[in-house]
Design a protein around this motif. Structure first.
Motif, PDB file in Angstrom:
ATOM      1  N   ARG A 115      30.908  52.892  33.930  1.00 27.01           N
ATOM      2  CA  ARG A 115      30.193  51.811  34.607  1.00 27.01           C
ATOM      3  C   ARG A 115      30.970  51.325  35.832  1.00 27.01           C
ATOM      4  NH1 ARG A 115      30.514  46.512  34.178  1.00 27.01           N
ATOM      5  NH2 ARG A 115      31.838  46.613  32.351  1.00 27.01           N
ATOM      6  N   LEU A 116      32.305  51.341  35.715  1.00 20.08           N
ATOM      7  CA  LEU A 116      33.151  50.863  36.815  1.00 20.08           C
ATOM      8  C   LEU A 116      33.417  51.927  37.881  1.00 20.08           C
ATOM      9  CD1 LEU A 116      35.935  48.788  35.013  1.00 20.08           C
ATOM     10  CD2 LEU A 116      34.361  47.947  36.767  1.00 20.08           C
ATOM     11  N   SER A 117      33.192  53.182  37.544  1.00 20.26           N
ATOM     12  CA  SER A 117      33.638  54.264  38.431  1.00 20.26           C
ATOM     13  C   SER A 117      32.930  54.277  39.786  1.00 20.26           C
ATOM     14  CB  SER A 117      33.489  55.619  37.741  1.00 20.26           C
ATOM     15  OG  SER A 117      32.127  55.875  37.462  1.00 20.26           O
ATOM     16  N   ASP A 118      31.742  53.702  39.868  1.00 12.27           N
ATOM     17  CA  ASP A 118      31.019  53.631  41.144  1.00 12.27           C
ATOM     18  C   ASP A 118      31.230  52.305  41.857  1.00 12.27           C
ATOM     19  OD1 ASP A 118      29.946  56.181  40.931  1.00 12.27           O
ATOM     20  OD2 ASP A 118      28.232  55.485  39.771  1.00 12.27           O
ATOM     21  N   ASP A 119      32.122  51.489  41.321  1.00 11.09           N
ATOM     22  CA  ASP A 119      32.420  50.182  41.904  1.00 11.09           C
ATOM     23  C   ASP A 119      33.671  50.325  42.779  1.00 11.09           C
ATOM     24  OD1 ASP A 119      33.098  47.571  42.515  1.00 11.09           O
ATOM     25  OD2 ASP A 119      32.831  46.825  40.464  1.00 11.09           O
ATOM     26  N   PHE A 120      33.534  50.032  44.048  1.00  9.88           N
ATOM     27  CA  PHE A 120      34.670  50.201  44.965  1.00  9.88           C
ATOM     28  C   PHE A 120      35.236  48.867  45.439  1.00  9.88           C
ATOM     29  CE2 PHE A 120      32.379  54.181  45.036  1.00  9.88           C
ATOM     30  CZ  PHE A 120      33.399  55.091  44.892  1.00  9.88           C
ATOM     31  N   THR A 121      34.958  47.813  44.684  1.00 12.58           N
ATOM     32  CA  THR A 121      35.592  46.530  44.997  1.00 12.58           C
ATOM     33  C   THR A 121      37.065  46.623  44.585  1.00 12.58           C
ATOM     34  OG1 THR A 121      34.936  45.633  42.841  1.00 12.58           O
ATOM     35  CG2 THR A 121      33.466  45.201  44.704  1.00 12.58           C
ATOM     36  N   PRO A 122      37.924  45.790  45.169  1.00 18.15           N
ATOM     37  CA  PRO A 122      39.361  45.885  44.883  1.00 18.15           C
ATOM     38  C   PRO A 122      39.669  45.848  43.377  1.00 18.15           C
ATOM     39  CG  PRO A 122      38.989  44.399  46.714  1.00 18.15           C
ATOM     40  CD  PRO A 122      37.634  44.769  46.175  1.00 18.15           C
ATOM     41  N   GLY A 123      40.427  46.840  42.934  1.00 22.08           N
ATOM     42  CA  GLY A 123      40.876  46.900  41.552  1.00 22.08           C
ATOM     43  C   GLY A 123      39.937  47.606  40.593  1.00 22.08           C
ATOM     44  N   ALA A 124      38.681  47.839  40.982  1.00 23.04           N
ATOM     45  CA  ALA A 124      37.709  48.433  40.058  1.00 23.04           C
ATOM     46  C   ALA A 124      38.066  49.878  39.706  1.00 23.04           C
ATOM     47  CB  ALA A 124      36.304  48.361  40.644  1.00 23.04           C
ATOM     48  N   GLN A 125      38.461  50.653  40.704  1.00 25.70           N
ATOM     49  CA  GLN A 125      38.811  52.056  40.447  1.00 25.70           C
ATOM     50  C   GLN A 125      40.030  52.158  39.527  1.00 25.70           C
ATOM     51  OE1 GLN A 125      37.224  55.183  41.949  1.00 25.70           O
ATOM     52  NE2 GLN A 125      35.685  53.580  41.712  1.00 25.70           N
ATOM     53  N   GLU A 126      40.989  51.264  39.706  1.00 26.89           N
ATOM     54  CA  GLU A 126      42.184  51.262  38.864  1.00 26.89           C
ATOM     55  C   GLU A 126      41.822  50.902  37.422  1.00 26.89           C
ATOM     56  OE1 GLU A 126      41.936  49.876  41.860  1.00 26.89           O
ATOM     57  OE2 GLU A 126      43.317  51.189  42.973  1.00 26.89           O
ATOM     58  N   ARG A 127      40.926  49.930  37.252  1.00 25.74           N
ATOM     59  CA  ARG A 127      40.501  49.560  35.897  1.00 25.74           C
ATOM     60  C   ARG A 127      39.739  50.710  35.236  1.00 25.74           C
ATOM     61  NH1 ARG A 127      39.000  44.894  38.568  1.00 25.74           N
ATOM     62  NH2 ARG A 127      36.775  45.195  38.155  1.00 25.74           N
ATOM     63  N   ALA A 128      38.891  51.391  36.021  1.00 30.59           N
ATOM     64  CA  ALA A 128      38.155  52.539  35.479  1.00 30.59           C
ATOM     65  C   ALA A 128      39.120  53.640  35.049  1.00 30.59           C
ATOM     66  CB  ALA A 128      37.172  53.069  36.517  1.00 30.59           C
ATOM     67  N   GLU A 129      40.125  53.914  35.892  1.00 31.32           N
ATOM     68  CA  GLU A 129      41.121  54.935  35.551  1.00 31.32           C
ATOM     69  C   GLU A 129      41.824  54.591  34.245  1.00 31.32           C
ATOM     70  OE1 GLU A 129      45.116  57.071  37.408  1.00 31.32           O
ATOM     71  OE2 GLU A 129      44.358  55.202  38.288  1.00 31.32           O
ATOM     72  N   ALA A 130      42.215  53.322  34.093  1.00 26.03           N
ATOM     73  CA  ALA A 130      42.912  52.895  32.879  1.00 26.03           C
ATOM     74  C   ALA A 130      42.027  53.078  31.645  1.00 26.03           C
ATOM     75  CB  ALA A 130      43.347  51.432  33.009  1.00 26.03           C
ATOM     76  N   LEU A 131      40.746  52.802  31.787  1.00 24.60           N
ATOM     77  CA  LEU A 131      39.823  52.977  30.663  1.00 24.60           C
ATOM     78  C   LEU A 131      39.667  54.448  30.293  1.00 24.60           C
ATOM     79  CD1 LEU A 131      37.186  50.331  31.753  1.00 24.60           C
ATOM     80  CD2 LEU A 131      38.463  50.276  29.608  1.00 24.60           C
TER      81      LEU A 131
END
Length: 200
Positions: A115-131
């Motif tokens: 769900r987060l992987s298409d979100d490019f707001t600051p920090g979203a990609q990093e949170r997706a990677e961690a998940l």
């Protein structure tokens, strides 16, 4: 992929087991049938067989007038192609669903990351990677966690420095490795196949 008719016609009329024919042709599915004519009528029977297990996925019979045989041929060919394509898609989806994650937490983490992987707001990609990393750690055999990582790394490569050769771009290398890991874990999963194809 459809095997050339010259290859399949070489096996026409044989009583060989369809699983053996599938191995010979390298085909996952076989469409077979027969045509019979009586006066001005023609009856065509068709069936779709999955060659690994020899399971019949679909069968049908077409009774038509022979008056306009070419229109009949076209109509039946289109009907068969449409039905066979959908049956193959449905069968592949059922196969991929059979390989569920051993740990449902891994699947939940994957869905959150996806769900987060298409979100490019600051920090979203990093949170997706961690998940995705947590999903892979929760279930080391869960291939889709690695497909998520592959796209995260590819996104970073796209946003990275322009001018870096692709074969030396660290994020592209990590992306390809993640996609290859996913494929090694579950080569029958359509998402895994499309991810590796796209990354390549």
């Amino acid at each position: 992929m459809v095997i050339a008719r010259t290859s399949s016609f070489a096996l026409r009329g044989r009583t060989t087991d369809l699983r053996d024919i599938g191995r010979t042709l390298g085909a996952g599915y076989i469409v077979e049938g027969s045509v019979r004519r009586a006066a001005s009528r023609v009856r065509i029977t068709v069936q779709l067989v999955e060659t690994v297990g020899g399971m019949h996925l679909w069968a049908n019979r077409y009774d038509r007038s022979i008056d306009d045989i070419f229109a009949t041929q076209e109509e039946i060919a289109q009907a068969i192609v449409a039905m066979v394509a959908q049956r193959v898609i449905d069968n592949n989806e059922l196969t991929s669903r059979r390989r569920r994650p051993e740990d449902m937490r891994a699947y939940d983490l994957f869905l959150q990351g996806n769900r987060l992987s298409d979100d490019f707001t600051p920090g979203a990609q990093e949170r997706a990677e961690a998940l995705f990393i947590r999903a892979a750690e929760a279930d080391t055999g869960f291939a889709r966690a690695y497909t998520g990582l592959a796209y995260i790394y590819l996104n970073r490569a796209s946003d990275g420095d322009i001018g870096i050769p692709r074969d030396r771009d660290e994020n592209r290398i990590k992306s390809l490795r993640a996609a290859e890991t996913a494929f090694a874990l579950d080569p029958s999963d359509p998402r895994v196949q499309s991810t590796l194809g796209y990354i390549c």
